[in-house]
Design an enzyme around this catalytic site. Sequence first.
Site, PDB file in Angstrom:
ATOM      1  N   HIS A 157       0.828  -1.208   0.000  1.00 28.58           N
ATOM      2  CA  HIS A 157       0.000   0.000   0.000  1.00 28.58           C
ATOM      3  C   HIS A 157       0.863   1.259   0.000  1.00 28.58           C
ATOM      4  O   HIS A 157       1.541   1.564   0.980  1.00 28.58           O
ATOM      5  CB  HIS A 157      -0.934  -0.029   1.220  1.00 28.58           C
ATOM      6  N   ASN A 207      -4.736   4.422   7.077  1.00 35.08           N
ATOM      7  CA  ASN A 207      -6.132   4.811   6.841  1.00 35.08           C
ATOM      8  C   ASN A 207      -7.028   4.528   8.042  1.00 35.08           C
ATOM      9  O   ASN A 207      -8.037   5.208   8.238  1.00 35.08           O
ATOM     10  CB  ASN A 207      -6.691   4.102   5.600  1.00 35.08           C
TER      11      ASN A 207
HETATM   12  N1  CAA Z   1       6.288  14.148  -7.740  1.00 34.68           N
HETATM   13  C1  CAA Z   1       7.530  14.307  -7.265  1.00 34.68           C
HETATM   14  N2  CAA Z   1       7.807  14.964  -6.131  1.00 34.68           N
HETATM   15  C2  CAA Z   1       6.782  15.532  -5.466  1.00 34.68           C
HETATM   16  C3  CAA Z   1       5.459  15.405  -5.910  1.00 34.68           C
HETATM   17  C4  CAA Z   1       5.227  14.680  -7.089  1.00 34.68           C
HETATM   18  N3  CAA Z   1       3.988  14.494  -7.578  1.00 34.68           N
HETATM   19  N4  CAA Z   1       4.647  16.054  -5.024  1.00 34.68           N
HETATM   20  C5  CAA Z   1       5.440  16.555  -4.071  1.00 34.68           C
HETATM   21  N5  CAA Z   1       6.733  16.243  -4.326  1.00 34.68           N
HETATM   22  C6  CAA Z   1       7.898  16.561  -3.489  1.00 34.68           C
HETATM   23  C7  CAA Z   1       8.453  17.919  -3.755  1.00 34.68           C
HETATM   24  O1  CAA Z   1       9.470  17.904  -4.736  1.00 34.68           O
HETATM   25  C8  CAA Z   1       9.007  18.323  -2.384  1.00 34.68           C
HETATM   26  O2  CAA Z   1      10.263  17.726  -2.132  1.00 34.68           O
HETATM   27  P1  CAA Z   1      11.317  18.365  -1.081  1.00 34.68           P
HETATM   28  O3  CAA Z   1      10.587  18.634   0.200  1.00 34.68           O
HETATM   29  O4  CAA Z   1      12.375  17.313  -0.935  1.00 34.68           O
HETATM   30  O5  CAA Z   1      11.776  19.614  -1.764  1.00 34.68           O
HETATM   31  C9  CAA Z   1       8.053  17.662  -1.416  1.00 34.68           C
HETATM   32  O6  CAA Z   1       7.440  16.593  -2.140  1.00 34.68           O
HETATM   33  C10 CAA Z   1       7.040  18.651  -0.907  1.00 34.68           C
HETATM   34  O7  CAA Z   1       6.355  19.228  -2.020  1.00 34.68           O
HETATM   35  P2  CAA Z   1       6.007  20.783  -2.181  1.00 34.68           P
HETATM   36  O8  CAA Z   1       7.044  21.606  -1.469  1.00 34.68           O
HETATM   37  O9  CAA Z   1       5.711  21.084  -3.585  1.00 34.68           O
HETATM   38  O10 CAA Z   1       4.596  20.932  -1.517  1.00 34.68           O
HETATM   39  P3  CAA Z   1       4.190  20.753  -0.049  1.00 34.68           P
HETATM   40  O11 CAA Z   1       5.274  21.013   0.916  1.00 34.68           O
HETATM   41  O12 CAA Z   1       2.920  21.506   0.030  1.00 34.68           O
HETATM   42  O13 CAA Z   1       3.868  19.168   0.027  1.00 34.68           O
HETATM   43  C11 CAA Z   1       2.594  17.249  -0.117  1.00 34.68           C
HETATM   44  C12 CAA Z   1       2.952  18.549  -0.792  1.00 34.68           C
HETATM   45  C13 CAA Z   1       3.796  16.305  -0.152  1.00 34.68           C
HETATM   46  C14 CAA Z   1       1.449  16.642  -0.920  1.00 34.68           C
HETATM   47  C15 CAA Z   1       2.185  17.556   1.378  1.00 34.68           C
HETATM   48  O14 CAA Z   1       1.191  18.530   1.416  1.00 34.68           O
HETATM   49  C16 CAA Z   1       1.695  16.343   2.119  1.00 34.68           C
HETATM   50  O15 CAA Z   1       2.481  15.516   2.585  1.00 34.68           O
HETATM   51  N6  CAA Z   1       0.344  16.224   2.260  1.00 34.68           N
HETATM   52  C17 CAA Z   1      -0.279  15.092   2.910  1.00 34.68           C
HETATM   53  C18 CAA Z   1      -0.372  13.966   1.918  1.00 34.68           C
HETATM   54  C19 CAA Z   1      -0.923  12.720   2.539  1.00 34.68           C
HETATM   55  O16 CAA Z   1      -1.265  12.644   3.702  1.00 34.68           O
HETATM   56  N7  CAA Z   1      -1.012  11.679   1.698  1.00 34.68           N
HETATM   57  C20 CAA Z   1      -1.564  10.426   2.089  1.00 34.68           C
HETATM   58  C21 CAA Z   1      -3.028  10.398   1.754  1.00 34.68           C
HETATM   59  S1  CAA Z   1      -3.767   8.885   2.256  1.00 34.68           S
HETATM   60  C22 CAA Z   1      -3.359   7.807   1.014  1.00 34.68           C
HETATM   61  O17 CAA Z   1      -2.747   8.104   0.025  1.00 34.68           O
HETATM   62  C23 CAA Z   1      -3.785   6.408   1.237  1.00 34.68           C
HETATM   63  C24 CAA Z   1      -5.072   5.990   0.692  1.00 34.68           C
HETATM   64  O18 CAA Z   1      -5.241   4.775   0.595  1.00 34.68           O
HETATM   65  C25 CAA Z   1      -6.163   6.927   0.324  1.00 34.68           C
HETATM   66  P1  NAD Z   2      -7.265   5.822 -10.907  1.00 40.34           P
HETATM   67  O1  NAD Z   2      -8.701   5.839 -11.236  1.00 40.34           O
HETATM   68  O2  NAD Z   2      -6.447   7.067 -11.019  1.00 40.34           O
HETATM   69  O3  NAD Z   2      -6.537   4.703 -11.814  1.00 40.34           O
HETATM   70  C1  NAD Z   2      -7.029   3.429 -12.017  1.00 40.34           C
HETATM   71  C2  NAD Z   2      -6.560   2.964 -13.403  1.00 40.34           C
HETATM   72  O4  NAD Z   2      -6.824   1.570 -13.534  1.00 40.34           O
HETATM   73  C3  NAD Z   2      -7.285   3.667 -14.562  1.00 40.34           C
HETATM   74  O5  NAD Z   2      -6.313   4.221 -15.436  1.00 40.34           O
HETATM   75  C4  NAD Z   2      -8.083   2.539 -15.227  1.00 40.34           C
HETATM   76  O6  NAD Z   2      -8.173   2.675 -16.634  1.00 40.34           O
HETATM   77  C5  NAD Z   2      -7.244   1.330 -14.854  1.00 40.34           C
HETATM   78  N1  NAD Z   2      -7.959   0.046 -14.894  1.00 40.34           N
HETATM   79  C6  NAD Z   2      -9.211  -0.220 -14.452  1.00 40.34           C
HETATM   80  N2  NAD Z   2      -9.486  -1.540 -14.635  1.00 40.34           N
HETATM   81  C7  NAD Z   2      -8.374  -2.099 -15.191  1.00 40.34           C
HETATM   82  C8  NAD Z   2      -8.021  -3.420 -15.600  1.00 40.34           C
HETATM   83  N3  NAD Z   2      -8.878  -4.432 -15.488  1.00 40.34           N
HETATM   84  N4  NAD Z   2      -6.792  -3.626 -16.129  1.00 40.34           N
HETATM   85  C9  NAD Z   2      -5.911  -2.614 -16.252  1.00 40.34           C
HETATM   86  N5  NAD Z   2      -6.182  -1.345 -15.869  1.00 40.34           N
HETATM   87  C10 NAD Z   2      -7.400  -1.100 -15.349  1.00 40.34           C
HETATM   88  O7  NAD Z   2      -7.169   5.213  -9.422  1.00 40.34           O
HETATM   89  P2  NAD Z   2      -6.013   5.404  -8.319  1.00 40.34           P
HETATM   90  O8  NAD Z   2      -6.350   6.570  -7.466  1.00 40.34           O
HETATM   91  O9  NAD Z   2      -4.696   5.309  -8.982  1.00 40.34           O
HETATM   92  O10 NAD Z   2      -6.275   4.111  -7.414  1.00 40.34           O
HETATM   93  C11 NAD Z   2      -5.847   2.824  -7.813  1.00 40.34           C
HETATM   94  C12 NAD Z   2      -5.850   1.893  -6.612  1.00 40.34           C
HETATM   95  O11 NAD Z   2      -4.989   2.433  -5.595  1.00 40.34           O
HETATM   96  C13 NAD Z   2      -7.203   1.677  -5.934  1.00 40.34           C
HETATM   97  O12 NAD Z   2      -7.268   0.352  -5.459  1.00 40.34           O
HETATM   98  C14 NAD Z   2      -7.173   2.667  -4.768  1.00 40.34           C
HETATM   99  O13 NAD Z   2      -7.978   2.264  -3.703  1.00 40.34           O
HETATM  100  C15 NAD Z   2      -5.714   2.587  -4.370  1.00 40.34           C
HETATM  101  N6  NAD Z   2      -5.167   3.753  -3.660  1.00 40.34           N
HETATM  102  C16 NAD Z   2      -5.547   5.018  -3.997  1.00 40.34           C
HETATM  103  C17 NAD Z   2      -4.978   6.115  -3.313  1.00 40.34           C
HETATM  104  C18 NAD Z   2      -5.365   7.521  -3.663  1.00 40.34           C
HETATM  105  O14 NAD Z   2      -5.117   8.430  -2.842  1.00 40.34           O
HETATM  106  N7  NAD Z   2      -5.910   7.790  -4.846  1.00 40.34           N
HETATM  107  C19 NAD Z   2      -4.015   5.910  -2.329  1.00 40.34           C
HETATM  108  C20 NAD Z   2      -3.621   4.593  -2.028  1.00 40.34           C
HETATM  109  C21 NAD Z   2      -4.210   3.525  -2.700  1.00 40.34           C
END
Ligand code: CAA
Ligand code: NAD
Length: 302
Positions: A157, A207
């Site tokens: 994850h 999460n």
């Molecule tokens: N690609 C490459 N590098 C990136 C990037 C990207 N898309 N986004 C950010 N970065 C890097 C930057 O280069 C920067 O690096 P340095 O600190 O080494 O210079 C660093 O990350 C911070 O970026 P910024 O200075 O541009 O911006 P920021 O300080 O506002 O940070 C952020 C942006 C990293 C997104 C920060 O706001 C953050 O950590 N937010 C919380 C994100 C979070 O909690 N994510 C988890 C969500 S839950 C999840 O994903 C799980 C799920 O299953 C849903």
């Molecule tokens: P997304 O919608 O950006 O991307 C999903 C991609 O999968 C799309 O490009 C779609 O065309 C492709 N797809 C769907 N069915 C497919 C198949 N059968 N074969 C090949 N490709 C297929 O979604 P995402 O945000 O990248 O999330 C992807 C996974 O990661 C999910 O399981 C989500 O729960 C998990 N995840 C998401 C986050 C988040 O913050 N978005 C963080 C951690 C984990």
Amino acid sequence: HFSTTPSAQREIQSVIVVGAGLMGAGIAQVAAQAQLNVTMVDLSPDQLQKGRDIIAASVRRVAKKKFPDDEGKQSEYVDRTWSFIETGTKAEAVVAGADLVVEAIVENIDTKQKLFMSLDAAAPKHTIFTSNTSSLPIAEIAKVTSEDRQARFAGLHFFNPVPAMKLVEIVKTDKVDTETYQSLVDVTNRIGKTSVACKDTPGFIVNRLLVPYMMESLRIVERGEASLEDIDVAMKLGAGFPMGPIELSDFVGLDTLKSIVEGWAREGKVEPAFVKPVKQLTDLVAKGHFGRKTGKGFYEYV
Ligand code: CAA
Ligand code: NAD
């Protein structure tokens, strides 16, 4: 090149990332940056192009940060990263050469099971299968594969944005074997991330804590106790979080947040208070306002 890997455990060299969306593209990118051979798979050339665009923007950013004053080295880094990435539209056709599969497709149990069922038949015995699911039980996804494969099936994850977030949760089911777990620890380290281990429980670690926190922040708004903006300022300045909980909800995606909570409610394994619906969240999702990715959520993005 020599390896410190015990003989029972193969070093992972080639990875298939299925799904070239937000997460899949990020995972393919960080694996390629670590010089693993990556094949990124999605359903169509258009979807693959979207994945390539995500990688292109991000890898340029990484290269600039690594070599701030040297454009030559920046483009060398970018080119070298791309040289480790191939793409395809049929995972079954490329899985024969894979040591590791990372699935990052749509969050739907049937779609994921269908994919893994067909990959199980086509993949070599040693190939490790993983899912990046946010909310589905790993054992539920894995159960459509053979008993042997289930011993090599785990959760892997990652967090959004993948290139910036340094954690990977390795989710251990009751069936996964020690060699598989160790291979995943090794490959995560090589990708430059820190791993933590967790059982196959709702929300794993991050999460499980983050989602109830985000939901409660929305309930503070619902009860009229504080404004969106003040809650975000409070948690940034008072608790040192990089984003406040409402900003983070928009960033994760309101559709994703709602579906995680609903999944937990159906499973019935977490505190009922954690999964109590929030009307404004339900209304925004019904209107298609999913947060940052649609330009509007609790906040507007231009
Ligand atoms: N690609 C490459 N590098 C990136 C990037 C990207 N898309 N986004 C950010 N970065 C890097 C930057 O280069 C920067 O690096 P340095 O600190 O080494 O210079 C660093 O990350 C911070 O970026 P910024 O200075 O541009 O911006 P920021 O300080 O506002 O940070 C952020 C942006 C990293 C997104 C920060 O706001 C953050 O950590 N937010 C919380 C994100 C979070 O909690 N994510 C988890 C969500 S839950 C999840 O994903 C799980 C799920 O299953 C849903
Ligand atoms: P997304 O919608 O950006 O991307 C999903 C991609 O999968 C799309 O490009 C779609 O065309 C492709 N797809 C769907 N069915 C497919 C198949 N059968 N074969 C090949 N490709 C297929 O979604 P995402 O945000 O990248 O999330 C992807 C996974 O990661 C999910 O399981 C989500 O729960 C998990 N995840 C998401 C986050 C988040 O913050 N978005 C963080 C951690 C984990």
